[in-house]
Design an enzyme around this catalytic site. Structure first.
Site, PDB file in Angstrom:
ATOM      1  CB  CYS B  93      40.974  36.960  42.483  1.00  0.00           C
ATOM      2  SG  CYS B  93      40.094  37.759  41.140  1.00  0.00           S
ATOM      3  CG  HIS B 386      42.794  42.492  42.031  1.00  0.00           C
ATOM      4  ND1 HIS B 386      43.566  41.441  42.477  1.00  0.00           N
ATOM      5  CD2 HIS B 386      41.587  41.958  41.714  1.00  0.00           C
ATOM      6  CE1 HIS B 386      42.856  40.332  42.410  1.00  0.00           C
ATOM      7  NE2 HIS B 386      41.658  40.608  41.943  1.00  0.00           N
ATOM      8  CB  CYS B 418      36.366  37.044  47.124  1.00  0.00           C
ATOM      9  SG  CYS B 418      36.800  38.706  46.587  1.00  0.00           S
TER      10      CYS B 418
END
Lengths: 299, 433
Positions: B93, B386, B418
């Site tokens: 990510c 996301h 994160c």
């Protein structure tokens, strides 16, 4: 379906479709109505108002032809939308030639501006320019797409009826598409075209002409193996140039030789004139006469 | 030899497509399709047709092996000059922000004058791998010289081995999904259900308000019929979210707090951000929204080290603050990626914990709390969605625009993301006025 009951068109007839007709029944009808054709072109016009884009079908077309999945339509996709209208024209008894035996020899598309998938299109098809040719007679199937009053796209498909006769004079110089590509130019890309590409293109375009689907039908049409649609080859070539095309352009191709499947072909392209103008060809990878030659110019 | 002089890298602007839920309108679009149209949207926005950019760095987390050169392929399919080099980045990510750090660093060193950072991810068009047994047999067969050997290689296959393996959102070393990891961390930090749901409501409301005031007009380009993020629920409320059942940490009993509402959904999308030297931006008559000041990455031992999988940003930020001589309160905006609402809340709780800051970070005093009105003011991943690698460039472009738009002479923003593998990527932007 409107086309099933269309009577023989009079000199200025109009067929208005409320949706695109399926091409399978039209091909069957083309066979049944083949005998007894002749005469001159009528003013027959086929229109479809309010045509909308099915995004799933568009994406499937993009995948088969090599285009990215975008909101703008490939210029050749408008042909897919207009082709059923041209078929209605050609299947009608008033059209001077029987569909079996007609050869698609040339296709010129003008994209006046990119057309988005959410636009609603009015489509129109007519037949024009019946003329004699050294090998028979030729006729142009002309299509256009409008958004409201704005002409956004035009397509001209030239068909050759071998051995047929037509009144008038042959068009001089019209036949040749000159491109400047060296015969020994090494291909920019090599495409391996699988045996089922005709079936795959038929699936996404709706053009279920049996000679692209069935080896026996191909033999009946005089080909040793199945062949892919010329409009797939054109679309594949256009997809190879996709990011380098002008916003408004004409892409003209001549189908010189059928592409029998499976095949390995080379794509040759070189800038011609302006930076976004191209000459291109699809040739057998092992050499020999080209399958398609084409040119992109800004308009 | 003296170290090379550095200069500022500035954020010129960004572009993304609306993010879709997995299986939604982008179900048949590939990472390459999405990244290409995102680049073309950026090209259109900033007049970059035919422009040779210093480099494009982007990536995808869920990536087909055939997409080994995803970013370069997207560049070749775009209207950027084909002479624009590109490479793929992958830090889960953190991919998009790490790509921006790489590009900004090269600009700062004078190695390039312009660069694009981005990412794409599709949970819809994810790779499906063949079963490991089948893969081994096929490879052995292709290496075998004789037909008999080829057949021998394939003969050992059992029926179960032809079943394909679908990708799982699980950490290879623990077998736990990211949600299960975070559920444990949230329980450990005693993060309540209601505060998670409140953060989620704020994310949706902030995003909806930002769309309504036209904030995203020059950040988002519609794609495949989607004009806003599909996951956005402008009318969501604490009452509606309270009805959802926990989906992670169900073995924790009453301590299970994480629902489909306060966790990000699997998403499809792509984003890109244009960075440049100030000179390059001026020469091209393009704006400079914000300076890319500094960045830091950290990693934690979530396998054996008794630390939460998504806690690395809590370590990265204090290191970055120390280097820049800043306190946690010296910011006008905080962009803390909402992998889960509880991730944001545990990170904030850790910075307020005297014990955590002393024992884990080695600090004399806790970093303290932040003004929550400055947090994710235009919504974040809970509302936007996301698509893993697309989140970094989305946040960089969004924050840079917010910093530039706000009144006042200065403005500073902190980004914290994160990532899987126990990693965290953080960065600081400052407004250019």
């Amino acid at each position: 379906m409107a086309d099933e009951r269309t009577p023989r068109a009079t000199r200025s007839d109009a067929t208005v479709l409320d949706h695109a007709p399926a091409l399978g029944p039209l091909y069957a009808r083309a066979l049944l109505t083949a005998p007894g054709r002749g005469g001159e072109l009528t003013e027959h016009e086929v229109t479809q108002h309010g045509a909308r884009i099915d995004r799933e079908r568009l994406t499937a077309y993009d995948r088969v032809c090599g285009f990215g999945v975008r909101d703008e339509l490939p210029a050749t996709y408008l042909h897919v939308l207009a082709f059923p209208l041209q078929m209605v024209l050609m299947v009608d008894r008033s059209f001077p030639f029987a569909l079996p035996g007609l050869v698609h020899v040339r296709n010129r598309i003008v994209q006046h501006r990119p057309v988005r998938a959410d636009e609603v299109l009015d489509l129109r098809a007519t037949a024009r320019n019946l003329r004699p040719h050294a090998k028979g007679a030729q006729v142009d199937l002309v299509a256009e797409a409008r958004v409201g009053d704005e002409l956004v796209w035009e397509g001209v498909s030239t068909y050759l009826a071998k051995g047929a006769e037509a009144p008038g004079q042959a068009l001089s110089g019209h036949d040749e598409l000159e491109v400047s590509l060296p015969d020994d130019a090494s291909p920019a890309a090599v495409w391996r075209v699988p045996k089922d590409m005709g079936r795959r293109y038929a699936g996404v375009s709706g053009d279920v002409n049996p000679m692209h689907l069935n080896p026996l039908a191909a033999k009946a049409s005089g080909f040793p193996r199945m062949l892919v649609h010329g409009m797939w080859t054109k679309a594949r070539a256009l997809a190879a140039l996709e990011p380098r095309l002008p916003e408004a352009y004409a892409v003209d191709v001549a189908f010189s030789r059928p592409l029998l499947l499976p095949a390995t072909v080379g794509f040759v392209a070189s800038t011609a004139g302006g930076p976004d103008e191209w000459d291109f060809a699809v040739r057998p990878a092992k050499g020999g006469r080209e399958h398609l030659r084409g040119r992109v110019i800004s308009v | 030899m003296a170290p090379p002089a550095t200069r500022s890298a500035v954020v010129v602007g960004g572009n993304r497509i609306p993010f879709a839920r997995a299986g939604g309108p982008y179900a048949h679009a590939s990472n390459q399709d999405m990244l290409t149209v995102t680049l073309d949207g950026l090209v259109a926005r900033f007049g970059l047709t035919g422009e040779r950019i210093g480099e494009v760095a982007a990536g995808a987390v869920l990536k087909h092996s055939r997409d080994f050169n995803l970013t370069r392929e997207a560049v070749l399919g775009s209207r950027l000059s084909p002479h624009t080099p590109a490479y793929d980045v992958q830090q889960a990510c953190g991919t998009g922000l790490e790509a921006a750090i790489l590009v900004a660093g090269k600009i700062a060193l004078g190695q390039i004058d312009s660069g694009i950072a981005g990412g794409a991810d599709t949970a819809s068009d994810a790779p499906i791998a063949v079963n490991e047994g089948l893969r081994r047999a096929l490879l052995d067969a292709s290496h075998a010289r004789s037909t008999v050997d080829k057949l021998k290689a394939l003969a050992g296959l059992r029926p179960g081995q032809v079943v394909p393996e679908t990708p799982r959102n699980a950490e290879p070393r623990t077998g736990l999904s990211m949600g299960e990891h975070q559920a444990r961390t949230a329980a450990e930090w005693q993060i309540g259900r209601e505060e998670q749901d409140a953060l989620t409501v704020a994310s949706h409301h902030h995003l909806a308000a930002a769309y309504d005031r036209g904030f995203f007009d020059d950040l988002v380009t519609p794609y495949l019929g989607l004009t806003r993020d599909q996951n956005l629920r402008p009318d969501t409320s604490l009452e509606k979210l309270a009805r959802l059942k926990p989906v992670f940490g169900k073995d924790l009993g009453d301590a299970a707090t994480m629902t489909a509402g306060n966790s990000t959904p699997l998403s499809d999308g792509a984003s890109a951000v244009l960075l440049a030297s100030e000179n390059w931006a001026a020469e091209h008559s393009l704006p400079a929204l914000a300076r890319f000041v500094d960045a830091e990455t950290a990693a934690v031992d979530y396998v054996h080290g008794a630390e939460g999988l998504l806690m690395a940003p809590a370590y990265a930020v204090p290191r970055l603050l120390a280097r820049q001589g800043l306190s946690l309160q010296d910011f006008d905006y905080y962009e803390i990626h909402e992998a889960f609402a509880s991730t944001v809340l545990t990170t904030l709780a850790a910075w307020q914990s005297e014990q955590f800051c002393r024992e884990r970070l080695g600090l004399d005093a806790p970093l303290g709390s932040i003004d929550r009105d400055k947090l994710n003011v235009n919504g974040s991943s809970l509302a936007v969605g996301h698509p893993f690698a697309a989140t970094g460039a989305r946040i960089v472009a969004t924050l840079a625009k917010e910093l530039h738009d706000q009144p006042g002479e200065t403005g500073r923003g902190l980004i914290s993301i994160c990532a899987a593998g126990g990693q965290g990527v953080v960065a600081i932007l400052e407004a250019v006025k």
